[in-house]
Write a protein that holds these residues in place. Structure first.
Motif, mmCIF file in Angstrom:
data_model
loop_
_atom_site.group_PDB
_atom_site.id
_atom_site.type_symbol
_atom_site.label_atom_id
_atom_site.label_comp_id
_atom_site.label_asym_id
_atom_site.label_seq_id
_atom_site.Cartn_x
_atom_site.Cartn_y
_atom_site.Cartn_z
ATOM 1 N N LEU A 47 -48.208 -17.054 -37.623
ATOM 2 C CA LEU A 47 -49.257 -17.947 -37.150
ATOM 3 C C LEU A 47 -49.148 -17.953 -35.631
ATOM 4 O O LEU A 47 -48.088 -18.239 -35.089
ATOM 5 C CB LEU A 47 -49.033 -19.370 -37.663
ATOM 6 N N ARG A 48 -50.227 -17.635 -34.940
ATOM 7 C CA ARG A 48 -50.171 -17.595 -33.475
ATOM 8 C C ARG A 48 -51.370 -18.335 -32.893
ATOM 9 O O ARG A 48 -52.288 -18.696 -33.624
ATOM 10 C CB ARG A 48 -50.114 -16.158 -32.975
ATOM 11 N N GLU A 49 -51.301 -18.539 -31.596
ATOM 12 C CA GLU A 49 -52.362 -19.261 -30.884
ATOM 13 C C GLU A 49 -52.645 -20.613 -31.533
ATOM 14 O O GLU A 49 -53.789 -21.069 -31.588
ATOM 15 C CB GLU A 49 -53.636 -18.419 -30.793
ATOM 16 N N LEU A 50 -51.580 -21.254 -32.025
ATOM 17 C CA LEU A 50 -51.739 -22.542 -32.703
ATOM 18 C C LEU A 50 -52.134 -23.632 -31.726
ATOM 19 O O LEU A 50 -51.671 -23.667 -30.584
ATOM 20 C CB LEU A 50 -50.429 -22.964 -33.371
ATOM 21 N N SER A 51 -52.972 -24.524 -32.197
ATOM 22 C CA SER A 51 -53.254 -25.760 -31.472
ATOM 23 C C SER A 51 -53.413 -26.863 -32.502
ATOM 24 O O SER A 51 -53.802 -26.621 -33.637
ATOM 25 C CB SER A 51 -54.491 -25.626 -30.589
ATOM 26 N N GLY A 52 -53.052 -28.069 -32.086
ATOM 27 C CA GLY A 52 -53.181 -29.214 -32.978
ATOM 28 C C GLY A 52 -51.897 -29.662 -33.633
ATOM 29 O O GLY A 52 -51.904 -30.615 -34.405
ATOM 30 N N VAL A 53 -50.759 -29.009 -33.321
ATOM 31 C CA VAL A 53 -49.465 -29.403 -33.884
ATOM 32 C C VAL A 53 -48.473 -29.531 -32.731
ATOM 33 O O VAL A 53 -48.343 -28.622 -31.917
ATOM 34 C CB VAL A 53 -48.935 -28.367 -34.899
ATOM 35 N N SER A 54 -47.786 -30.665 -32.672
ATOM 36 C CA SER A 54 -46.795 -30.842 -31.615
ATOM 37 C C SER A 54 -45.532 -31.480 -32.175
ATOM 38 O O SER A 54 -45.540 -32.122 -33.223
ATOM 39 C CB SER A 54 -47.359 -31.665 -30.459
ATOM 40 N N LEU A 62 -43.161 -35.142 -35.637
ATOM 41 C CA LEU A 62 -44.263 -34.193 -35.612
ATOM 42 C C LEU A 62 -45.586 -34.929 -35.551
ATOM 43 O O LEU A 62 -45.728 -36.012 -36.125
ATOM 44 C CB LEU A 62 -44.238 -33.317 -36.865
ATOM 45 N N LYS A 63 -46.554 -34.319 -34.862
ATOM 46 C CA LYS A 63 -47.916 -34.844 -34.804
ATOM 47 C C LYS A 63 -48.883 -33.710 -35.118
ATOM 48 O O LYS A 63 -48.731 -32.608 -34.605
ATOM 49 C CB LYS A 63 -48.259 -35.364 -33.401
ATOM 50 N N TYR A 64 -49.842 -34.006 -35.968
ATOM 51 C CA TYR A 64 -50.926 -33.083 -36.285
ATOM 52 C C TYR A 64 -52.229 -33.746 -35.852
ATOM 53 O O TYR A 64 -52.476 -34.900 -36.203
ATOM 54 C CB TYR A 64 -50.995 -32.808 -37.791
ATOM 55 N N LYS A 65 -53.049 -33.038 -35.112
ATOM 56 C CA LYS A 65 -54.379 -33.538 -34.785
ATOM 57 C C LYS A 65 -55.255 -33.383 -36.026
ATOM 58 O O LYS A 65 -54.866 -32.717 -36.992
ATOM 59 C CB LYS A 65 -54.976 -32.768 -33.612
ATOM 60 N N LEU A 86 -36.505 -34.447 -27.352
ATOM 61 C CA LEU A 86 -35.983 -35.460 -26.437
ATOM 62 C C LEU A 86 -37.088 -36.478 -26.177
ATOM 63 O O LEU A 86 -37.419 -37.248 -27.051
ATOM 64 C CB LEU A 86 -35.451 -34.824 -25.153
ATOM 65 N N PHE A 87 -37.699 -36.494 -25.031
ATOM 66 C CA PHE A 87 -38.752 -37.458 -24.741
ATOM 67 C C PHE A 87 -40.096 -36.790 -24.467
ATOM 68 O O PHE A 87 -41.060 -37.450 -24.102
ATOM 69 C CB PHE A 87 -38.355 -38.340 -23.547
ATOM 70 N N LEU A 88 -40.183 -35.482 -24.671
ATOM 71 C CA LEU A 88 -41.408 -34.731 -24.399
ATOM 72 C C LEU A 88 -42.090 -34.282 -25.684
ATOM 73 O O LEU A 88 -41.426 -33.845 -26.622
ATOM 74 C CB LEU A 88 -41.096 -33.473 -23.580
ATOM 75 N N TRP A 89 -43.418 -34.365 -25.702
ATOM 76 C CA TRP A 89 -44.196 -33.786 -26.791
ATOM 77 C C TRP A 89 -44.583 -32.374 -26.379
ATOM 78 O O TRP A 89 -45.218 -32.179 -25.338
ATOM 79 C CB TRP A 89 -45.448 -34.605 -27.080
ATOM 80 N N LEU A 90 -44.195 -31.377 -27.180
ATOM 81 C CA LEU A 90 -44.499 -29.979 -26.893
ATOM 82 C C LEU A 90 -45.344 -29.396 -28.021
ATOM 83 O O LEU A 90 -45.100 -29.677 -29.203
ATOM 84 C CB LEU A 90 -43.214 -29.166 -26.748
ATOM 85 N N ASN A 91 -46.317 -28.585 -27.661
ATOM 86 C CA ASN A 91 -47.168 -27.945 -28.660
ATOM 87 C C ASN A 91 -46.433 -26.792 -29.326
ATOM 88 O O ASN A 91 -45.830 -25.965 -28.640
ATOM 89 C CB ASN A 91 -48.448 -27.411 -28.004
ATOM 90 N N ILE A 92 -46.504 -26.755 -30.643
ATOM 91 C CA ILE A 92 -46.001 -25.594 -31.376
ATOM 92 C C ILE A 92 -47.095 -24.536 -31.286
ATOM 93 O O ILE A 92 -48.220 -24.768 -31.710
ATOM 94 C CB ILE A 92 -45.673 -25.949 -32.837
ATOM 95 N N VAL A 93 -46.767 -23.396 -30.700
ATOM 96 C CA VAL A 93 -47.784 -22.377 -30.443
ATOM 97 C C VAL A 93 -47.685 -21.184 -31.388
ATOM 98 O O VAL A 93 -48.631 -20.407 -31.500
ATOM 99 C CB VAL A 93 -47.733 -21.882 -28.979
ATOM 100 N N GLU A 94 -46.548 -21.052 -32.075
ATOM 101 C CA GLU A 94 -46.382 -19.904 -32.971
ATOM 102 C C GLU A 94 -45.357 -20.226 -34.048
ATOM 103 O O GLU A 94 -44.381 -20.922 -33.801
ATOM 104 C CB GLU A 94 -45.927 -18.678 -32.158
ATOM 105 N N VAL A 95 -45.598 -19.713 -35.248
ATOM 106 C CA VAL A 95 -44.642 -19.803 -36.351
ATOM 107 C C VAL A 95 -44.542 -18.407 -36.944
ATOM 108 O O VAL A 95 -45.552 -17.793 -37.284
ATOM 109 C CB VAL A 95 -45.094 -20.798 -37.442
#
Length: 166
Positions: free
Chosen positions: A93-100, A78-81, A104-113
């Motif tokens: 939680l929606r319209e999230l930004s700053g958490v990915s 996990l990465k947090y800006k 596999l080998f791709l970093w994807l943004n978590i957009v909703e919890v």
């Protein structure tokens, strides 16, 4: 004090966007705010230095001193800006930004919890995964996640083995 003197003060308090705790001088932490919307504190890492919340719209920003990354038992990275933002409401939680998350080998943004009973569903837009809520009762630490040198080990992250498309 006359009623004419009290009425403007009462109206000001009723129309104010401030919560009773803000009026009394008590400032809640970002973790307490999460709990107030029915989320466990462990969806944020330790070290949140501040936050902003518009209680009318649910828009928020949470701040860390720096970006933060860690692995959870080798399962997920996990990465947090330094700034995490989105819109919060009860159980969502929606319209999230700053958490990915690294899948596999791709970093994807978590957009909703979304909290659904005793599970949290994390969405990256095209897919989602469910995790037991008790995985998030403890805040991970930047750099070491849940396996830091404090001697306490946390069992593997429990997940629903099915990843669903959204």
């Amino acid at each position: 004090m006359s009623i004419s003197a009290v009425l403007p003060i009462l109206l000001l308090l009723l129309l104010s966007p401030l919560s009773p705790k803000a009026i009394s001088g008590e400032v809640q932490t970002a973790y307490e705010i999460l709990a107030g919307y029915n989320f466990p504190i462990g969806i944020l890492p330790k070290g949140v230095t501040g936050y902003e919340l518009d209680e009318n719209t649910g828009k928020f920003n949470a701040y860390l001193n720096d970006s933060c990354s860690f692995s959870l038992e080798g399962s997920y990275q996990l990465k947090y800006k330094s700034t995490i933002s989105g819109v919060i409401s009860d159980n969502k939680l929606r319209e999230l930004s700053g958490v990915s998350v690294k899948i596999l080998f791709l970093w994807l943004n978590i957009v909703e919890v979304v909290r659904d009973g005793d599970e949290l569903q994390f969405s990256v837009g095209i897919a989602s995964a469910n995790f037991a809520i008790d995985n998030f009762y403890v805040c991970p630490q930047c750099g070491c996640g849940l396996n830091c040198d404090n001697g306490s080990k946390v069992s593997k992250l429990r997940t629903n083995p099915l990843v669903s498309s959204v």
